[in-house]
Enzyme design. Structure first.
Site, PDB file in Angstrom:
ATOM      1  N   ALA A   1      -7.971  -0.731  -0.453  1.00  0.00           N
ATOM      2  CA  ALA A   1      -6.806  -1.004  -1.303  1.00  0.00           C
ATOM      3  C   ALA A   1      -6.128  -2.289  -0.847  1.00  0.00           C
ATOM      4  CB  ALA A   1      -5.839   0.176  -1.257  1.00  0.00           C
ATOM      5  N   ASN A   2      -4.942  -2.554  -1.333  1.00  0.00           N
ATOM      6  CA  ASN A   2      -4.171  -3.730  -0.925  1.00  0.00           C
ATOM      7  C   ASN A   2      -2.682  -3.386  -0.969  1.00  0.00           C
ATOM      8  OD1 ASN A   2      -2.997  -4.486  -3.619  1.00  0.00           O
ATOM      9  ND2 ASN A   2      -5.174  -4.558  -4.111  1.00  0.00           N
TER      10      ASN A   2
END
Ligand code: CTP
Ligand code: CA
Length: 229
Positions: free
Chosen positions: A33-34
């Site tokens: 993810a980020n």
């Protein structure tokens, strides 16, 4: 009383917005993810609804509430986001504010958690995700008349944004500095530059993400009306 905040500059328009990060599953419990919070995309969806538009928000996993007056479609991965975007079209304006994960694990996540086996971690090959913005911007039929991308950069913000608008085929890029000094990612404020197809730049001062969104609605309405390129 100039500049009525209640002006319905997008009345009768259909607006599609992507927001948040995507999660790319590794196995049933892990993902790539980020740091995107979804705040800017959600603020844009809310502002579009306040401006009178019928809004669909395709959102990755976020920890913030649904914006009022907006139809929300929740997705996890980039591929799910693309499918949801295609299902939500047609639209007059499509705004791609999501921080889509660029890569996903090549191996499809199975039902079983990957276990340590004492031999160290196995390599995890990645493959590139579909580019949702470029896919929509280059649709041969049914392309929204106004396709807007975002560019999160840590350096050479304008150069990278100009290259991006050409590569992706969108009409406008909203660029911001996400370097540590910029402090935008997950934050409340945003200092943006609007880059047009002709390379023109309009730089705005550092503003709250809600104010950026409100001003963007007026800008989009102007673009749809042919007031600027
Ligand atoms: N975008 C998208 N689908 C992807 C990657 C990006 O729709 N798979 C969109 C984002 O929502 C944003 C724009 O493309 O509107 C630019 O995203 P960004 O991450 O800045 O650009 P990339 O093309 O992924 O390039 P890089 O991350 O290498 O800078
Ligand atoms: Ca990217």
């Amino acid at each position: 009383l100039g500049g009525h905040s209640g002006e319905q500059v997008l009345a009768g328009r259909r607006v599609l917005v992507t927001s948040g990060p995507t999660h790319e599953p590794i196995d049933p419990v892990r993902y790539i993810a980020n740091r995107s919070s979804g705040r800017q995309g959600h603020a844009i969806a809310a502002a579009a609804a306040r401006a009178g538009a019928a809004v669909t928000l395709v959102s990755g996993p976020v920890g913030i509430p649904d914006p009022p007056g907006v139809g929300v479609v929740r997705v996890e991965s980039a591929r799910e986001m693309l499918a949801a975007v295609e299902a939500a079209l047609p639209a007059d304006i499509a705004v791609f504010a999501a921080a889509v994960a660029d890569w996903r694990p090549e191996r499809e996540a199975g039902a079983k958690k990957i276990k340590k086996d004492g031999a160290g971690p196995a390599p995890m090959p990645l493959v590139e995700n579909p580019d949702i913005l470029a896919t929509v911007a280059r649709m041969p039929t049914g392309r929204p008349p106004l396709v807007v991308g975002f560019a999160a950069e840590t350096e050479a913000v304008l150069d990278h944004a100009r290259a991006k608008i050409a590569r992706k085929g969108c009409d406008l890029i909203v660029a911001n500095d996400v370097s540590a000094e910029g402090g935008v990612m997950g934050g409340i404020d945003n200092a943006v530059h609007l880059i047009g197809r002709d390379g023109s730049v309009e730089s705005w001062p550092r503003l709250g993400k809600n104010e950026v969104a409100r001003r963007l609605m007026a800008h989009f309405a102007g673009m749809l009306a042919g007031r600027y390129r």
